[in-house]
Enzyme design. Structure first.
Site, PDB file in Angstrom:
ATOM      1  N   LYS A   1       0.956  -1.228   0.024  1.00 46.58           N
ATOM      2  CA  LYS A   1      -0.021  -0.001   0.197  1.00 46.58           C
ATOM      3  C   LYS A   1       0.782   1.316   0.063  1.00 46.58           C
ATOM      4  O   LYS A   1       0.694   2.193  -0.513  1.00 46.58           O
ATOM      5  CB  LYS A   1      -0.962  -0.022   1.139  1.00 46.58           C
ATOM      6  CG  LYS A   1      -1.897  -1.051   1.227  1.00 46.58           C
ATOM      7  CD  LYS A   1      -2.613  -1.541   2.392  1.00 46.58           C
ATOM      8  CE  LYS A   1      -3.658  -2.549   2.545  1.00 46.58           C
ATOM      9  NZ  LYS A   1      -4.327  -3.020   3.229  1.00 46.58           N
TER      10      LYS A   1
ATOM     11  N   GLN B   1      -5.180  -1.457   9.645  1.00 51.12           N
ATOM     12  CA  GLN B   1      -4.572  -2.631   9.116  1.00 51.12           C
ATOM     13  C   GLN B   1      -5.327  -4.057   9.734  1.00 51.12           C
ATOM     14  O   GLN B   1      -5.094  -4.085  11.184  1.00 51.12           O
ATOM     15  CB  GLN B   1      -3.202  -3.016   8.789  1.00 51.12           C
ATOM     16  CG  GLN B   1      -2.938  -4.241   8.089  1.00 51.12           C
ATOM     17  CD  GLN B   1      -3.008  -4.429   6.617  1.00 51.12           C
ATOM     18  OE1 GLN B   1      -3.100  -3.319   6.030  1.00 51.12           O
ATOM     19  NE2 GLN B   1      -3.593  -5.414   6.464  1.00 51.12           N
TER      20      GLN B   1
ATOM     21  N   ASP C   1     -11.158   2.049   3.527  1.00 45.57           N
ATOM     22  CA  ASP C   1     -11.587   0.523   3.496  1.00 45.57           C
ATOM     23  C   ASP C   1     -12.959   0.264   3.205  1.00 45.57           C
ATOM     24  O   ASP C   1     -13.412  -0.845   2.974  1.00 45.57           O
ATOM     25  CB  ASP C   1     -10.967  -0.077   4.557  1.00 45.57           C
ATOM     26  CG  ASP C   1      -9.636  -1.050   4.312  1.00 45.57           C
ATOM     27  OD1 ASP C   1      -9.393  -1.216   3.156  1.00 45.57           O
ATOM     28  OD2 ASP C   1      -9.449  -1.628   5.229  1.00 45.57           O
TER      29      ASP C   1
END
Ligand code: NDP
Length: 280
Positions: free
Chosen positions: A51, A95, A118
């Site tokens: 990422k 995460q 997300d």
């Protein structure tokens, strides 16, 4: 046709990079993505490296907040609150998975929906299910982009999505429904799944079972999208028996170089979208 998501992902990242160059040319600041990592899980570290690399390639600012494995939930929520208030941060991603002592749902819901790149917060999930605009889960968006950019029509077609996780299958089924496909969402309780899959024009597998879908499970010329990422005998493989299924399918995504790279590309798209929404 073998559909290389890796190529489509490059195309998307180039589009994002062009927009960032334009922002910079116009004297505006770059979007900034903040990732929060709790602990030192090697798989999480490797996903974050991917990422970060993509963020730098497209021209975003990237900040990583590393917290100890033992961090208290209040401390993590405080960090998220600070990031929510920080006007220079456009996207926040925690995460996953988190250590067991932390409540994932509470932590994710603490992220301001306008920065939730997300797409997992309650508000964004609600927007998706109501058919409103918002930030939505990246892997599901990635599959939709693969279909759209490969000119695979979904409107009016029968699609089966196998796997109903909040991260992939469930949002994807909703997106396909919005795109006017007729969708069946299958899972581990589905009876006679292998005879069902044969009836569908498009079969999407997201279950995490190596080589689960065989050639005899699909109809001739079906489109097969393999979301699974598994390790088998030291190699990566998907949920589809690629070698045999690719002989029968009209189009298929491989693993690796299929859906995987699309997830990061769509994270870049989401971060740019979050930035643009906040500028408005
Ligand atoms: P989850 O474990 O959260 O969900 C798996 C889903 O598959 C569940 O709905 C489960 O059913 C269903 N399932 C499991 N076994 C079977 C079976 N034999 N028959 C029918 N349904 C089954 O996984 P994720 O959605 O997070 O991930 C799925 C796969 O996709 C994994 O391989 C993962 O690594 C990969 N992945 C890939 C990404 C990418 O970027 N390409 C991103 C995210 C995930 P039930 O609900 O009944 O338990």
């Amino acid at each position: 046709m073998i559909i290389y998501g890796s190529e489509i992902a490059k195309e998307i990242k180039n589009e994002v990079a062009e927009k960032i160059s334009e922002l910079v040319r116009n004297g505006l600041r770059k979007p900034r993505l903040a990732i929060v990592l709790v602990g030192e899980d090697p798989a999480s570290l490797s996903y974050i490296r991917g990422k970060e690399k993509a963020s730098r390639e497209v021209g975003f600012d990237f900040v990583l907040y590393k917290e100890k494995e033992t961090v208290k939930e209040e401390e993590l929520l405080k960090l998220i609150d600070n990031l929510n208030q920080d006007e220079t941060i456009d996207g926040i991603l925690v995460q996953l998975p988190l250590p067991k002592h932390l409540c994932e749902a509470r932590v994710i819901s603490a992220i301001d929906a306008s920065k939730d790149v997300d797409g997992l917060s309650l508000l964004n999930s609600g927007r998706l299910f109501k058919g409103e605009d918002g930030l939505f889960p990246c892997t599901a968006l990635g599959v939709m982009e693969i279909l759209r950019r490969s000119k695979i029509e979904v409107e009016g077609r029968n699609v089966i999505v196998i796997g109903r996780s909040k991260l992939v299958g469930l949002p994807l089924a909703r997106m396909l429904t919005s795109a006017n496909a007729t969708v069946t969402l299958a899972h581990s309780y589905t009876k006679d799944l292998k005879s069902l899959t044969k009836l569908y024009d498009i079969v999407i597998v997201a279950i995490g079972q190596p080589k689960f879908l065989k050639a005899e499970d699909i109809k001739e010329e079906a489109v097969v999208i393999d979301v699974g990422i598994n390790r088998l005998d030291g190699h990566l493989c998907g949920d589809v028996d690629f070698e045999k299924v690719s002989q029968k399918a009209s189009a298929i995504t491989p693993v690796p170089k299929g859906v995987g790279p699309m997830t990061i590309a769509c994270l870049m798209q989401n971060t740019l979208k979050a930035y643009e929404m906040r500028q408005k």
